[in-house]
Design a protein around this motif. Sequence first.
Motif, mmCIF file in Angstrom:
data_model
loop_
_atom_site.group_PDB
_atom_site.id
_atom_site.type_symbol
_atom_site.label_atom_id
_atom_site.label_comp_id
_atom_site.label_asym_id
_atom_site.label_seq_id
_atom_site.Cartn_x
_atom_site.Cartn_y
_atom_site.Cartn_z
ATOM 1 N N GLY A 239 0.806 -10.853 38.887
ATOM 2 C CA GLY A 239 1.229 -10.764 37.501
ATOM 3 C C GLY A 239 0.158 -10.252 36.559
ATOM 4 O O GLY A 239 0.262 -10.443 35.343
ATOM 5 N N TRP A 240 -0.879 -9.598 37.103
ATOM 6 C CA TRP A 240 -1.946 -9.060 36.248
ATOM 7 C C TRP A 240 -1.524 -7.733 35.633
ATOM 8 O O TRP A 240 -0.811 -6.942 36.266
ATOM 9 C CB TRP A 240 -3.203 -8.788 37.063
ATOM 10 C CG TRP A 240 -3.832 -9.949 37.732
ATOM 11 C CD1 TRP A 240 -3.433 -11.259 37.702
ATOM 12 C CD2 TRP A 240 -4.976 -9.903 38.580
ATOM 13 N NE1 TRP A 240 -4.265 -12.017 38.477
ATOM 14 C CE2 TRP A 240 -5.220 -11.225 39.016
ATOM 15 C CE3 TRP A 240 -5.817 -8.874 38.995
ATOM 16 C CZ2 TRP A 240 -6.278 -11.537 39.878
ATOM 17 C CZ3 TRP A 240 -6.868 -9.171 39.850
ATOM 18 C CH2 TRP A 240 -7.101 -10.494 40.276
ATOM 19 N N PRO A 241 -2.032 -7.410 34.458
ATOM 20 C CA PRO A 241 -1.918 -6.038 33.975
ATOM 21 C C PRO A 241 -2.712 -5.090 34.882
ATOM 22 O O PRO A 241 -3.797 -5.446 35.355
ATOM 23 C CB PRO A 241 -2.548 -6.091 32.573
ATOM 24 C CG PRO A 241 -2.559 -7.536 32.191
ATOM 25 C CD PRO A 241 -2.684 -8.298 33.470
ATOM 26 N N VAL A 242 -2.149 -3.928 35.139
ATOM 27 C CA VAL A 242 -2.836 -2.887 35.909
ATOM 28 C C VAL A 242 -2.936 -1.660 35.005
ATOM 29 O O VAL A 242 -1.920 -1.177 34.483
ATOM 30 C CB VAL A 242 -2.090 -2.537 37.204
ATOM 31 C CG1 VAL A 242 -2.838 -1.449 37.976
ATOM 32 C CG2 VAL A 242 -1.920 -3.780 38.080
ATOM 33 N N LEU A 243 -4.156 -1.181 34.803
ATOM 34 C CA LEU A 243 -4.404 -0.031 33.937
ATOM 35 C C LEU A 243 -5.086 1.062 34.748
ATOM 36 O O LEU A 243 -5.806 0.767 35.715
ATOM 37 C CB LEU A 243 -5.284 -0.422 32.749
ATOM 38 C CG LEU A 243 -4.818 -1.584 31.868
ATOM 39 C CD1 LEU A 243 -5.420 -2.895 32.363
ATOM 40 C CD2 LEU A 243 -5.198 -1.363 30.422
ATOM 41 N N TYR A 244 -4.880 2.309 34.337
ATOM 42 C CA TYR A 244 -5.404 3.460 35.071
ATOM 43 C C TYR A 244 -6.173 4.377 34.122
ATOM 44 O O TYR A 244 -5.808 4.525 32.956
ATOM 45 C CB TYR A 244 -4.256 4.262 35.694
ATOM 46 C CG TYR A 244 -3.384 3.471 36.628
ATOM 47 C CD1 TYR A 244 -3.523 3.554 38.004
ATOM 48 C CD2 TYR A 244 -2.399 2.620 36.119
ATOM 49 C CE1 TYR A 244 -2.716 2.824 38.855
ATOM 50 C CE2 TYR A 244 -1.586 1.877 36.968
ATOM 51 C CZ TYR A 244 -1.756 1.991 38.330
ATOM 52 O OH TYR A 244 -0.952 1.250 39.174
ATOM 53 N N THR A 245 -7.211 5.009 34.657
ATOM 54 C CA THR A 245 -7.875 6.064 33.908
ATOM 55 C C THR A 245 -7.747 7.381 34.658
ATOM 56 O O THR A 245 -7.647 7.407 35.891
ATOM 57 C CB THR A 245 -9.369 5.768 33.670
ATOM 58 O OG1 THR A 245 -10.095 5.892 34.908
ATOM 59 C CG2 THR A 245 -9.572 4.393 33.085
ATOM 60 N N ARG A 246 -7.762 8.447 33.905
ATOM 61 C CA ARG A 246 -7.780 9.791 34.480
ATOM 62 C C ARG A 246 -8.640 10.675 33.594
ATOM 63 O O ARG A 246 -8.933 10.341 32.444
ATOM 64 C CB ARG A 246 -6.357 10.344 34.599
ATOM 65 C CG ARG A 246 -5.653 10.538 33.284
ATOM 66 C CD ARG A 246 -4.192 10.925 33.483
ATOM 67 N NE ARG A 246 -4.071 12.068 34.342
ATOM 68 C CZ ARG A 246 -2.910 12.472 34.901
ATOM 69 N NH1 ARG A 246 -1.798 11.802 34.656
ATOM 70 N NH2 ARG A 246 -2.864 13.528 35.664
#
Length: 204
Positions: free
Chosen positions: A59-66
Amino acid sequence: MKQTDPGFAGSLGMGERPALLVIDLIAGYFLPESPLYSPRYAETLPQILESIAFARSSGWPVLYTRLAYDQQHWTGGHFLRKISALTLLQTHPHWADWVEGLAPGPKEPILTKQYASAFHNTPLLATLNFLRVDTLVHVGLSASGCVRATATDAMQYGYLPIVLEDAVEDRSAAIKEANLYDLQAKYADVMPLEALKKRCNNLK
């Protein structure tokens, strides 16, 4: 990761609201025709995907960078002069796509950056504050560059940084080992994914 320097490498522990940050898993790092490529990166991809699956199931937030740059390459400044291979992301746009097998969810934020740290000139800090995150778990590429810079900034912004040693990679084993050693000594808790799972279970 064993440390031998007395007075360093204290344990930061785990907060109550972790998030996972997936750093720069773009195709250019995984395609042999790209100057950014290393065969080591593909070996780490399964662990990164497992880390994402674990974060989602928890249930964690998952964030991405590009990474992305303007046509004149002004937004990359001197960073692009130092790493000229990054300018090819503009002329070879498919290298800036996500690596095959990675599929950010429709509700998972994607942050575009131009420099090493994911905090620099991006909404990452505001997003983490909005989500009330207190622990930031780092996976992706590369250990000596964007992972290290982001984890260092995470510490300086008041987050508990964790770097998953089997879910980050670099151009050589020696570069990876040296940078993870130093991160563990000064800025983050460095551990494998299984150790993170145990730490989370112990908090339940």
